[in-house]
Scaffold this motif. Structure first.
Motif, PDB file in Angstrom:
ATOM      1  N   GLY A 196       0.819  -1.215   0.000  1.00  0.00           N
ATOM      2  CA  GLY A 196       0.000   0.000   0.000  1.00  0.00           C
ATOM      3  C   GLY A 196       0.846   1.255   0.000  1.00  0.00           C
ATOM      4  N   GLY A 197       1.908   1.235   0.810  1.00  0.00           N
ATOM      5  CA  GLY A 197       2.784   2.402   0.881  1.00  0.00           C
ATOM      6  C   GLY A 197       3.489   2.670  -0.433  1.00  0.00           C
ATOM      7  N   LEU A 198       3.977   1.613  -1.066  1.00  0.00           N
ATOM      8  CA  LEU A 198       4.706   1.790  -2.324  1.00  0.00           C
ATOM      9  C   LEU A 198       3.772   2.182  -3.468  1.00  0.00           C
ATOM     10  N   GLU A 199       2.545   1.727  -3.405  1.00  0.00           N
ATOM     11  CA  GLU A 199       1.564   2.161  -4.409  1.00  0.00           C
ATOM     12  C   GLU A 199       1.336   3.669  -4.296  1.00  0.00           C
ATOM     13  N   LYS A 200       1.241   4.152  -3.063  1.00  0.00           N
ATOM     14  CA  LYS A 200       1.092   5.596  -2.851  1.00  0.00           C
ATOM     15  C   LYS A 200       2.329   6.340  -3.344  1.00  0.00           C
ATOM     16  N   TRP A 201       3.496   5.755  -3.128  1.00  0.00           N
ATOM     17  CA  TRP A 201       4.730   6.423  -3.549  1.00  0.00           C
ATOM     18  C   TRP A 201       4.905   6.414  -5.064  1.00  0.00           C
ATOM     19  N   GLU A 202       4.400   5.390  -5.726  1.00  0.00           N
ATOM     20  CA  GLU A 202       4.420   5.415  -7.197  1.00  0.00           C
ATOM     21  C   GLU A 202       3.596   6.601  -7.697  1.00  0.00           C
ATOM     22  N   LYS A 203       2.455   6.805  -7.069  1.00  0.00           N
ATOM     23  CA  LYS A 203       1.599   7.940  -7.428  1.00  0.00           C
ATOM     24  C   LYS A 203       2.286   9.258  -7.068  1.00  0.00           C
ATOM     25  N   THR A 204       2.969   9.284  -5.935  1.00  0.00           N
ATOM     26  CA  THR A 204       3.712  10.481  -5.526  1.00  0.00           C
ATOM     27  C   THR A 204       4.750  10.848  -6.581  1.00  0.00           C
ATOM     28  N   TRP A 205       5.481   9.848  -7.048  1.00  0.00           N
ATOM     29  CA  TRP A 205       6.504  10.070  -8.076  1.00  0.00           C
ATOM     30  C   TRP A 205       5.878  10.624  -9.352  1.00  0.00           C
ATOM     31  N   ASP A 206       4.750  10.044  -9.751  1.00  0.00           N
ATOM     32  CA  ASP A 206       4.055  10.534 -10.948  1.00  0.00           C
ATOM     33  C   ASP A 206       3.645  11.996 -10.781  1.00  0.00           C
ATOM     34  N   MET A 207       3.176  12.342  -9.575  1.00  0.00           N
ATOM     35  CA  MET A 207       2.783  13.726  -9.304  1.00  0.00           C
ATOM     36  C   MET A 207       3.981  14.664  -9.401  1.00  0.00           C
ATOM     37  N   ILE A 208       5.086  14.246  -8.802  1.00  0.00           N
ATOM     38  CA  ILE A 208       6.284  15.096  -8.793  1.00  0.00           C
ATOM     39  C   ILE A 208       6.754  15.386 -10.213  1.00  0.00           C
ATOM     40  N   ILE A 209       6.895  14.337 -11.012  1.00  0.00           N
ATOM     41  CA  ILE A 209       7.438  14.560 -12.360  1.00  0.00           C
ATOM     42  C   ILE A 209       6.429  15.258 -13.272  1.00  0.00           C
ATOM     43  N   SER A 210       5.162  15.254 -12.869  1.00  0.00           N
ATOM     44  CA  SER A 210       4.165  15.940 -13.698  1.00  0.00           C
ATOM     45  C   SER A 210       4.167  17.452 -13.475  1.00  0.00           C
ATOM     46  N   ILE A 211       4.589  17.895 -12.285  1.00  0.00           N
ATOM     47  CA  ILE A 211       4.535  19.343 -12.040  1.00  0.00           C
ATOM     48  C   ILE A 211       5.906  20.018 -12.053  1.00  0.00           C
ATOM     49  N   VAL A 212       6.975  19.229 -11.992  1.00  0.00           N
ATOM     50  CA  VAL A 212       8.315  19.828 -12.091  1.00  0.00           C
ATOM     51  C   VAL A 212       8.597  20.110 -13.571  1.00  0.00           C
ATOM     52  N   PRO A 213       8.911  21.338 -13.928  1.00  0.00           N
ATOM     53  CA  PRO A 213       9.140  21.681 -15.338  1.00  0.00           C
ATOM     54  C   PRO A 213      10.296  20.888 -15.951  1.00  0.00           C
ATOM     55  N   PRO A 214      10.224  20.616 -17.243  1.00  0.00           N
ATOM     56  CA  PRO A 214      11.250  19.802 -17.916  1.00  0.00           C
ATOM     57  C   PRO A 214      12.664  20.364 -17.820  1.00  0.00           C
ATOM     58  N   HIS A 215      12.793  21.687 -17.675  1.00  0.00           N
ATOM     59  CA  HIS A 215      14.143  22.259 -17.635  1.00  0.00           C
ATOM     60  C   HIS A 215      14.863  21.963 -16.317  1.00  0.00           C
ATOM     61  N   ILE A 216      14.130  21.513 -15.312  1.00  0.00           N
ATOM     62  CA  ILE A 216      14.756  21.150 -14.035  1.00  0.00           C
ATOM     63  C   ILE A 216      15.271  19.724 -14.149  1.00  0.00           C
ATOM     64  N   LYS A 217      16.587  19.571 -14.015  1.00  0.00           N
ATOM     65  CA  LYS A 217      17.227  18.286 -14.297  1.00  0.00           C
ATOM     66  C   LYS A 217      17.881  17.639 -13.076  1.00  0.00           C
ATOM     67  N   SER A 218      17.722  18.242 -11.905  1.00  0.00           N
ATOM     68  CA  SER A 218      18.299  17.629 -10.704  1.00  0.00           C
ATOM     69  C   SER A 218      17.263  17.599  -9.593  1.00  0.00           C
ATOM     70  N   VAL A 219      17.403  16.634  -8.710  1.00  0.00           N
ATOM     71  CA  VAL A 219      16.442  16.505  -7.617  1.00  0.00           C
ATOM     72  C   VAL A 219      16.597  17.664  -6.631  1.00  0.00           C
ATOM     73  N   THR A 220      17.796  18.208  -6.520  1.00  0.00           N
ATOM     74  CA  THR A 220      18.008  19.372  -5.649  1.00  0.00           C
ATOM     75  C   THR A 220      17.221  20.571  -6.162  1.00  0.00           C
ATOM     76  N   GLU A 221      17.233  20.768  -7.471  1.00  0.00           N
ATOM     77  CA  GLU A 221      16.457  21.857  -8.064  1.00  0.00           C
ATOM     78  C   GLU A 221      14.960  21.583  -7.943  1.00  0.00           C
ATOM     79  N   ALA A 222      14.583  20.323  -8.015  1.00  0.00           N
ATOM     80  CA  ALA A 222      13.168  19.966  -7.844  1.00  0.00           C
ATOM     81  C   ALA A 222      12.695  20.342  -6.442  1.00  0.00           C
ATOM     82  N   ASP A 223      13.569  20.147  -5.457  1.00  0.00           N
ATOM     83  CA  ASP A 223      13.226  20.539  -4.085  1.00  0.00           C
ATOM     84  C   ASP A 223      13.024  22.046  -3.967  1.00  0.00           C
ATOM     85  N   LYS A 224      13.783  22.801  -4.728  1.00  0.00           N
ATOM     86  CA  LYS A 224      13.618  24.257  -4.704  1.00  0.00           C
ATOM     87  C   LYS A 224      12.304  24.663  -5.363  1.00  0.00           C
TER      88      LYS A 224
END
Length: 216
Positions: A107-135
């Motif tokens: 159940g937890g990993l299913e939620k995290w798969e969805k979390t990952w999909d959400m993150i990559i859907s709203i982080v703009p394509p020009h952001i190429k590092s996870v540190t920049e994604a955090d910003k």
């Protein structure tokens, strides 16, 4: 009579019309279509509330002031659930941690798969590092930098019980390296090792060997 503080659970129990009527009773000018347009320029319901609703001449006696941002979170979830925001990501990420703490790994990993999909859907394509994604997505309870590594580790641990999670781990590591290729070298190498380990566990030694050769 003591007024109780508002909470998201209290707001969730209200109908949409009740939430809007409560806002209007506080002299908050709210219209659904305008709200949809406003949300297009935001990734946070709380920030939207700050920019468009706390700037109004509202009346919030006692503890009612918190109702506005809580209402915006809940209305966003109901009116435009397909447009992911910071609060949705944070909630789902934390629910995943709670499930895993309770040993509900699937159940937890299913939620995290969805979390990952959400993150990559709203982080703009020009952001190429996870540190920049955090910003770009600040103020999460857990940073993406830390969470993305927890996700990989838990996929590997669960793979020891159910090998289908090794395949999920491979896909996640590939997606991560493709999406955030400018991330810290240590994370990228850990993702490569995790992917190679997963191929090994699935019996594909050739794929594992090829990946390990990419690590300096």
């Amino acid at each position: 009579m003591i007024q109780r503080m508002w909470s998201i659970d209290k707001v969730k129990k209200m109908s949409t019309s009740e939430i809007i009527e409560k806002l209007q009773s506080m002299n908050v000018d709210f219209e659904i279509e305008r709200f949809k347009k406003q949300a297009q320029n935001h990734i946070s319901a709380i920030q939207l509330a700050e920019d468009h609703y706390y700037t109004q001449d509202f009346h919030a006696p006692g503890l009612d002031e918190d109702f506005i941002w809580l209402a915006m979170i809940e209305l966003w979830n109901r009116i435009i659930p397909e447009k992911y925001n910071l609060e949705m990501i944070d909630d789902l990420m934390q629910e995943g941690y709670e499930d895993i703490d309770k040993q509900n790994y699937g159940g937890g990993l299913e939620k995290w798969e969805k979390t990952w999909d959400m993150i990559i859907s709203i982080v703009p394509p020009h952001i190429k590092s996870v540190t920049e994604a955090d910003k770009f997505i600040p103020d999460l309870t857990q940073s993406i930098f830390n969470w993305c590594q927890d996700f990989e580790i838990e996929l590997g641990s669960t793979g020891m019980k159910d090998k289908s999670f090794y395949a999920k781990r491979i896909k996640y590591c590939q997606d991560f390296r493709r999406r955030f290729p400018k991330s810290d070298k240590s994370i990228l190498e850990n993702m490569l090792r995790a992917e190679a380990e997963s191929y090994t566990e699935l019996g594909d030694m050739e794929a594992a060997k090829k990946l390990l050769q990419e690590i300096d």
